[in-house]
Design an enzyme around this catalytic site. Structure first.
Site, PDB file in Angstrom:
ATOM      1  N   LYS A  73       0.859  -1.183   0.000  1.00 17.27           N
ATOM      2  CA  LYS A  73       0.000   0.000   0.000  1.00 17.27           C
ATOM      3  C   LYS A  73       0.899   1.238   0.000  1.00 17.27           C
ATOM      4  CE  LYS A  73      -4.314  -1.306   2.199  1.00 17.27           C
ATOM      5  NZ  LYS A  73      -4.696  -1.968   0.975  1.00 17.27           N
ATOM      6  N   ASP A 107      -1.298  -1.404  -4.387  1.00 16.99           N
ATOM      7  CA  ASP A 107      -2.709  -1.054  -4.202  1.00 16.99           C
ATOM      8  C   ASP A 107      -2.894   0.427  -4.533  1.00 16.99           C
ATOM      9  OD1 ASP A 107      -2.984  -3.617  -3.259  1.00 16.99           O
ATOM     10  OD2 ASP A 107      -3.416  -3.063  -1.190  1.00 16.99           O
ATOM     11  N   MET A 108      -4.152   0.822  -4.711  1.00 16.16           N
ATOM     12  CA  MET A 108      -4.444   2.254  -4.885  1.00 16.16           C
ATOM     13  C   MET A 108      -5.263   2.714  -3.688  1.00 16.16           C
ATOM     14  SD  MET A 108      -3.941   4.916  -6.706  1.00 16.16           S
ATOM     15  CE  MET A 108      -3.584   4.648  -8.440  1.00 16.16           C
ATOM     16  N   GLN A 137      -8.845   2.380 -10.094  1.00 12.24           N
ATOM     17  CA  GLN A 137     -10.211   2.331  -9.557  1.00 12.24           C
ATOM     18  C   GLN A 137     -11.225   2.923 -10.539  1.00 12.24           C
ATOM     19  OE1 GLN A 137      -8.683   4.920  -6.632  1.00 12.24           O
ATOM     20  NE2 GLN A 137      -8.738   3.437  -4.954  1.00 12.24           N
ATOM     21  N   ARG A 158      -4.461  -3.863 -12.417  1.00 10.23           N
ATOM     22  CA  ARG A 158      -5.585  -4.496 -11.708  1.00 10.23           C
ATOM     23  C   ARG A 158      -6.744  -3.499 -11.664  1.00 10.23           C
ATOM     24  NH1 ARG A 158      -4.700  -4.387  -5.623  1.00 10.23           N
ATOM     25  NH2 ARG A 158      -3.223  -6.089  -5.942  1.00 10.23           N
ATOM     26  N   VAL A 160     -10.215  -2.392 -10.281  1.00  9.62           N
ATOM     27  CA  VAL A 160     -11.189  -2.602  -9.193  1.00  9.62           C
ATOM     28  C   VAL A 160     -12.254  -1.513  -9.281  1.00  9.62           C
ATOM     29  CG1 VAL A 160      -9.475  -3.648  -7.642  1.00  9.62           C
ATOM     30  CG2 VAL A 160      -9.941  -1.187  -7.473  1.00  9.62           C
ATOM     31  N   LYS A 161     -13.374  -1.739  -8.579  1.00  7.20           N
ATOM     32  CA  LYS A 161     -14.422  -0.705  -8.590  1.00  7.20           C
ATOM     33  C   LYS A 161     -14.017   0.483  -7.720  1.00  7.20           C
ATOM     34  CE  LYS A 161     -18.132  -3.925  -9.638  1.00  7.20           C
ATOM     35  NZ  LYS A 161     -19.408  -4.532  -9.211  1.00  7.20           N
ATOM     36  N   HIS A 202     -15.266  -9.504  -7.315  1.00  7.25           N
ATOM     37  CA  HIS A 202     -15.999 -10.735  -6.995  1.00  7.25           C
ATOM     38  C   HIS A 202     -17.276 -10.829  -7.805  1.00  7.25           C
ATOM     39  CE1 HIS A 202     -13.859  -9.242  -3.375  1.00  7.25           C
ATOM     40  NE2 HIS A 202     -13.310 -10.427  -3.515  1.00  7.25           N
ATOM     41  N   ARG A 261     -14.022  -5.568   6.081  1.00 11.40           N
ATOM     42  CA  ARG A 261     -14.725  -6.611   5.316  1.00 11.40           C
ATOM     43  C   ARG A 261     -16.158  -6.759   5.811  1.00 11.40           C
ATOM     44  NH1 ARG A 261     -10.775  -6.106   2.895  1.00 11.40           N
ATOM     45  NH2 ARG A 261     -12.318  -4.865   1.846  1.00 11.40           N
TER      46      ARG A 261
HETATM   47  P1  FAD Z   1     -19.460  -5.524  -5.592  1.00 12.40           P
HETATM   48  O1  FAD Z   1     -19.844  -4.452  -6.552  1.00 12.40           O
HETATM   49  O2  FAD Z   1     -19.245  -5.155  -4.163  1.00 12.40           O
HETATM   50  O3  FAD Z   1     -20.533  -6.682  -5.666  1.00 12.40           O
HETATM   51  C1  FAD Z   1     -20.949  -7.195  -6.937  1.00 12.40           C
HETATM   52  C2  FAD Z   1     -21.357  -8.643  -6.781  1.00 12.40           C
HETATM   53  O4  FAD Z   1     -20.182  -9.438  -6.429  1.00 12.40           O
HETATM   54  C3  FAD Z   1     -22.336  -8.916  -5.656  1.00 12.40           C
HETATM   55  O5  FAD Z   1     -23.657  -8.648  -6.065  1.00 12.40           O
HETATM   56  C4  FAD Z   1     -22.061 -10.387  -5.382  1.00 12.40           C
HETATM   57  O6  FAD Z   1     -22.645 -11.182  -6.376  1.00 12.40           O
HETATM   58  C5  FAD Z   1     -20.539 -10.483  -5.532  1.00 12.40           C
HETATM   59  N1  FAD Z   1     -19.890 -10.222  -4.215  1.00 12.40           N
HETATM   60  C6  FAD Z   1     -19.214  -9.120  -3.845  1.00 12.40           C
HETATM   61  N2  FAD Z   1     -18.748  -9.234  -2.588  1.00 12.40           N
HETATM   62  C7  FAD Z   1     -19.149 -10.441  -2.133  1.00 12.40           C
HETATM   63  C8  FAD Z   1     -19.007 -11.140  -0.905  1.00 12.40           C
HETATM   64  N3  FAD Z   1     -18.333 -10.598   0.122  1.00 12.40           N
HETATM   65  N4  FAD Z   1     -19.536 -12.364  -0.794  1.00 12.40           N
HETATM   66  C9  FAD Z   1     -20.217 -12.917  -1.828  1.00 12.40           C
HETATM   67  N5  FAD Z   1     -20.396 -12.303  -3.025  1.00 12.40           N
HETATM   68  C10 FAD Z   1     -19.874 -11.091  -3.181  1.00 12.40           C
HETATM   69  N6  FAD Z   1      -9.991  -1.232  -3.788  1.00 12.40           N
HETATM   70  C11 FAD Z   1      -9.224  -0.117  -3.817  1.00 12.40           C
HETATM   71  O7  FAD Z   1      -9.757   0.995  -3.741  1.00 12.40           O
HETATM   72  N7  FAD Z   1      -7.850  -0.207  -3.923  1.00 12.40           N
HETATM   73  C12 FAD Z   1      -7.221  -1.401  -4.053  1.00 12.40           C
HETATM   74  O8  FAD Z   1      -5.993  -1.428  -4.144  1.00 12.40           O
HETATM   75  C13 FAD Z   1      -8.016  -2.582  -4.060  1.00 12.40           C
HETATM   76  N8  FAD Z   1      -7.434  -3.790  -4.217  1.00 12.40           N
HETATM   77  C14 FAD Z   1      -8.236  -4.899  -4.357  1.00 12.40           C
HETATM   78  C15 FAD Z   1      -7.647  -6.130  -4.651  1.00 12.40           C
HETATM   79  C16 FAD Z   1      -8.442  -7.229  -4.887  1.00 12.40           C
HETATM   80  C17 FAD Z   1      -7.804  -8.535  -5.219  1.00 12.40           C
HETATM   81  C18 FAD Z   1      -9.868  -7.116  -4.788  1.00 12.40           C
HETATM   82  C19 FAD Z   1     -10.761  -8.289  -5.048  1.00 12.40           C
HETATM   83  C20 FAD Z   1     -10.443  -5.924  -4.462  1.00 12.40           C
HETATM   84  C21 FAD Z   1      -9.656  -4.801  -4.235  1.00 12.40           C
HETATM   85  N9  FAD Z   1     -10.209  -3.572  -3.921  1.00 12.40           N
HETATM   86  C22 FAD Z   1      -9.423  -2.456  -3.921  1.00 12.40           C
HETATM   87  C23 FAD Z   1     -11.645  -3.470  -3.494  1.00 12.40           C
HETATM   88  C24 FAD Z   1     -12.566  -3.103  -4.656  1.00 12.40           C
HETATM   89  O9  FAD Z   1     -12.359  -1.769  -5.016  1.00 12.40           O
HETATM   90  C25 FAD Z   1     -14.049  -3.282  -4.264  1.00 12.40           C
HETATM   91  O10 FAD Z   1     -14.344  -2.416  -3.208  1.00 12.40           O
HETATM   92  C26 FAD Z   1     -14.437  -4.675  -3.834  1.00 12.40           C
HETATM   93  O11 FAD Z   1     -13.791  -5.645  -4.609  1.00 12.40           O
HETATM   94  C27 FAD Z   1     -15.962  -4.861  -4.004  1.00 12.40           C
HETATM   95  O12 FAD Z   1     -16.353  -4.757  -5.348  1.00 12.40           O
HETATM   96  P2  FAD Z   1     -16.654  -6.035  -6.273  1.00 12.40           P
HETATM   97  O13 FAD Z   1     -16.341  -5.700  -7.686  1.00 12.40           O
HETATM   98  O14 FAD Z   1     -15.923  -7.215  -5.739  1.00 12.40           O
HETATM   99  O15 FAD Z   1     -18.195  -6.352  -6.121  1.00 12.40           O
END
Ligand code: FAD
Length: 279
Positions: A73, A107-108, A137, A158, A160-161, A202, A261
């Site tokens: 980070k 990471d961001m 992001q 990478r 991410v949202k 995810h 989480r």
């Molecule tokens: P969401 O939009 O939260 O959910 C969409 C769908 O995914 C849900 O409807 C469900 O079907 C499924 N889902 C999501 N979460 C779950 C759960 N807990 N259990 C079961 N199903 C689920 N963010 C940053 O700002 N900076 C970073 O450096 C960063 N690094 C990351 C690295 C990795 C490997 C990952 C996976 C995420 C990282 N993130 C980071 C977080 C990211 O920005 C999102 O906040 C987080 O991943 C949630 O968004 P999503 O796309 O997974 O799904």
């Protein structure tokens, strides 16, 4: 000791525990991204200590032969002291990884650090091609332009949202808008890159879209998910031949990570409780 309820999301407190976790994940063909928990150090000595910890971890990973890399980070390795200190430490960690044929993700964090983080990534990737990857992001409105600049940089990206709450002047705050931006950014990456795309999500919809785009454009990609989240899906994707990486944090600062989480998705607490209760 980490209580069983948090253990689902955290690989352990020590390096040996983290490596044991990586070994078990590798048995399911899942590679691991290890992150030493820690952030927002405004003391140079703390930033130095975690930089040293990552250098030693890279040596341990290389010695172990495990399929694992690291993710740092910015504010853990100096960003809150100065952007220069961050870049110096980031470069040192990537240089070691490059020597060892290992890999470093960055990471961001919040939007105030985006420029300095991307500038460092661009410069370091030019010196150590394909030894480093950067998170971007999709919730930030600037990201489409950033990707335009980054697609030709020799490092993985990478997508991410975005996990940080940012103002509506610079970020999409509505979930539907963030999802739409994520889809557009994925399309851009798969259309314009032939390798180095990491889908950090995810979301089954985004993972299916990535699969379609990869078939269409022949782009090499990987899916990255967090430890403790959709682990069945991680195993299924790996069994189908997708490159799956699990982001697994470790270290003694696990409490705030666990709360994050749970806050993000309250069901996590139920899932974790069920796992602990064996129901
Ligand atoms: P969401 O939009 O939260 O959910 C969409 C769908 O995914 C849900 O409807 C469900 O079907 C499924 N889902 C999501 N979460 C779950 C759960 N807990 N259990 C079961 N199903 C689920 N963010 C940053 O700002 N900076 C970073 O450096 C960063 N690094 C990351 C690295 C990795 C490997 C990952 C996976 C995420 C990282 N993130 C980071 C977080 C990211 O920005 C999102 O906040 C987080 O991943 C949630 O968004 P999503 O796309 O997974 O799904």
């Amino acid at each position: 000791m980490i209580p069983p309820i948090a253990r689902r999301f955290v690989a352990g407190e020590s390096v040996p525990a983290a490596l044991d976790h990586a070994r078990a994940a590798n048995e399911d063909d899942i590679a691991v991204i290890l992150n030493l928990l820690g952030e927002h150090y405004d003391d140079r000595a703390d930033a130095r200590a975690d930089t040293d910890a990552y250098l030693a971890l890279l040596d341990d990973i290389a010695d172990s032969g495990l399929d694992a890399c690291v993710s740092v980070k910015p504010s853990q390795i100096g960003m809150d002291v100065s952007a220069d200190l961050f870049e110096e430490h980031y470069r040192e960690i990537v240089a070691r990884a490059d020597e060892l044929d290992a890999f470093v993700w960055c990471d961001m964090e919040d939007a105030d650090t985006t420029d300095a983080t991307l500038d460092a990534f661009e410069s370091i990737a030019a010196d150590y091609p394909w030894s480093v990857g950067q998170c971007v992001q999709s919730n930030l409105k600037r990201t489409a332009d950033d990707l335009d600049r980054l697609v030709d940089v020799p490092g993985k990206l990478r997508l991410v949202k975005g996990a940080y709450d940012e103002g509506s002047s610079i970020a999409y705050t509505d979930k539907a808008d963030v999802d739409a931006a994520y889809r557009d950014d994925l399309r851009l990456l798969f259309e314009r890159r032939d390798r180095g795309v990491a889908v950090g999500s995810h979301d089954p919809e985004m993972i299916s879209l990535a699969d379609r785009l990869a078939r269409e454009h022949g782009t090499e990609y990987e899916v990255q998910m967090l430890m403790g989240v959709r682990e069945d899906a991680q195993r299924d994707l790996a069994a189908q031949g997708v490159d799956v990486y699990q982001y697994a944090p470790y270290g003694d600062k696990w409490l705030s990570y666990f709360y994050r989480r749970v806050r993000e998705r309250k069901e996590n607490l139920t899932f974790a409780a069920r796992a602990v209760l064996g129901r």
